[in-house]
Motif scaffolding. Structure first.
Motif, short mmCIF file in Angstrom:
data_model
loop_
_atom_site.label_atom_id
_atom_site.label_comp_id
_atom_site.label_asym_id
_atom_site.label_seq_id
_atom_site.Cartn_x
_atom_site.Cartn_y
_atom_site.Cartn_z
N VAL A 78 0.83 -1.20 0.00
CA VAL A 78 0.00 0.00 0.00
C VAL A 78 0.87 1.26 0.00
O VAL A 78 0.62 2.21 -0.74
N VAL A 79 1.92 1.25 0.81
CA VAL A 79 2.83 2.40 0.85
C VAL A 79 3.49 2.60 -0.52
O VAL A 79 3.59 3.73 -1.00
N LEU A 80 3.90 1.52 -1.14
CA LEU A 80 4.49 1.63 -2.48
C LEU A 80 3.49 2.21 -3.48
O LEU A 80 3.81 3.10 -4.26
N GLY A 81 2.26 1.73 -3.43
CA GLY A 81 1.22 2.24 -4.32
C GLY A 81 0.97 3.73 -4.11
O GLY A 81 0.84 4.49 -5.08
N MET A 82 0.92 4.15 -2.87
CA MET A 82 0.69 5.57 -2.57
C MET A 82 1.87 6.42 -3.05
O MET A 82 1.68 7.51 -3.60
N ARG A 83 3.08 5.94 -2.85
CA ARG A 83 4.27 6.68 -3.31
C ARG A 83 4.30 6.77 -4.83
O ARG A 83 4.69 7.80 -5.38
N LEU A 84 3.89 5.71 -5.52
CA LEU A 84 3.85 5.73 -6.98
C LEU A 84 2.80 6.72 -7.49
O LEU A 84 3.04 7.44 -8.46
N LEU A 85 1.64 6.75 -6.84
CA LEU A 85 0.62 7.73 -7.22
C LEU A 85 1.13 9.16 -7.01
O LEU A 85 0.90 10.04 -7.85
N GLU A 86 1.83 9.37 -5.92
CA GLU A 86 2.41 10.68 -5.65
C GLU A 86 3.46 11.03 -6.71
O GLU A 86 3.53 12.17 -7.18
N LEU A 87 4.25 10.05 -7.12
CA LEU A 87 5.27 10.28 -8.15
C LEU A 87 4.61 10.68 -9.48
O LEU A 87 5.08 11.59 -10.15
N ILE A 88 3.51 10.03 -9.82
CA ILE A 88 2.81 10.39 -11.05
C ILE A 88 2.31 11.84 -10.97
O ILE A 88 2.48 12.61 -11.92
N ALA A 89 1.71 12.21 -9.85
CA ALA A 89 1.21 13.57 -9.68
C ALA A 89 2.34 14.59 -9.74
O ALA A 89 2.23 15.63 -10.42
N ILE A 90 3.44 14.31 -9.06
CA ILE A 90 4.58 15.22 -9.07
C ILE A 90 5.20 15.28 -10.46
O ILE A 90 5.67 16.33 -10.90
N GLY A 91 5.19 14.16 -11.16
CA GLY A 91 5.68 14.13 -12.54
C GLY A 91 4.89 15.05 -13.45
O GLY A 91 5.46 15.83 -14.22
N PHE A 92 3.55 15.01 -13.35
CA PHE A 92 2.71 15.91 -14.14
C PHE A 92 3.00 17.36 -13.78
O PHE A 92 3.13 18.23 -14.66
N LEU A 93 3.10 17.64 -12.49
CA LEU A 93 3.36 19.00 -12.02
C LEU A 93 4.74 19.48 -12.47
O LEU A 93 4.90 20.63 -12.90
N SER A 94 5.72 18.61 -12.43
CA SER A 94 7.07 18.96 -12.88
C SER A 94 7.09 19.25 -14.37
O SER A 94 7.69 20.21 -14.82
N TYR A 95 6.41 18.40 -15.14
CA TYR A 95 6.36 18.60 -16.58
C TYR A 95 5.72 19.95 -16.92
O TYR A 95 6.25 20.71 -17.73
N ALA A 96 4.59 20.24 -16.29
CA ALA A 96 3.90 21.50 -16.56
C ALA A 96 4.71 22.70 -16.12
O ALA A 96 4.74 23.73 -16.80
N THR A 97 5.42 22.59 -15.01
CA THR A 97 6.21 23.71 -14.49
C THR A 97 7.43 23.98 -15.35
O THR A 97 7.77 25.13 -15.61
N LEU A 98 8.09 22.94 -15.81
CA LEU A 98 9.34 23.11 -16.54
C LEU A 98 9.14 23.38 -18.03
O LEU A 98 10.12 23.58 -18.74
N GLN A 99 7.90 23.41 -18.50
CA GLN A 99 7.63 23.73 -19.90
C GLN A 99 7.72 25.23 -20.17
O GLN A 99 7.42 26.06 -19.48
#
Length: 99
Positions: A78-99
């Motif tokens: 469960v912890v791994l799943g939550m961390r992966l979901l957070e990584l996806i969200a941060i990835g989207f935010l990083s992509y949008a910010t760095l564009q």
């Protein structure tokens, strides 16, 4: 066996999240100094809180609290799943910010 893999993997993902969040914080600090926008300040606060949460998770992993996740295979997954979901969200935010 999966719990033995899931817990270190979750902490590795927390480390990746922390690096991405440090990048976002540095970009948003620079942008806030330049523009002074309340929106940027909100993003800076959001990323700072997530960064603190990930650093605390890493600290708990390297302390004696690691046993909490290792004792229950489901907890590690469960912890791994939550961390992966957070990584996806941060990835989207990083992509949008760095564009």
């Amino acid at each position: 066996m999966i719990a033995n893999i899931a817990t270190p993997a979750a902490m590795g993902v927390a480390g990746i999240n922390s690096v991405l969040l440090l990048i976002l914080v540095s970009v948003w600090v620079r942008n806030y100094r330049q523009f002074g926008s309340p929106m940027i300040l909100g993003l800076l606060g959001f990323s700072s809180v997530l960064l603190i949460e990930n650093l605390i998770a890493l600290a708990f992993f390297f302390s004696s609290m690691q046993a909490l996740y290792s004792m229950d295979p489901l907890a590690g997954q469960v912890v791994l799943g939550m961390r992966l979901l957070e990584l996806i969200a941060i990835g989207f935010l990083s992509y949008a910010t760095l564009q």
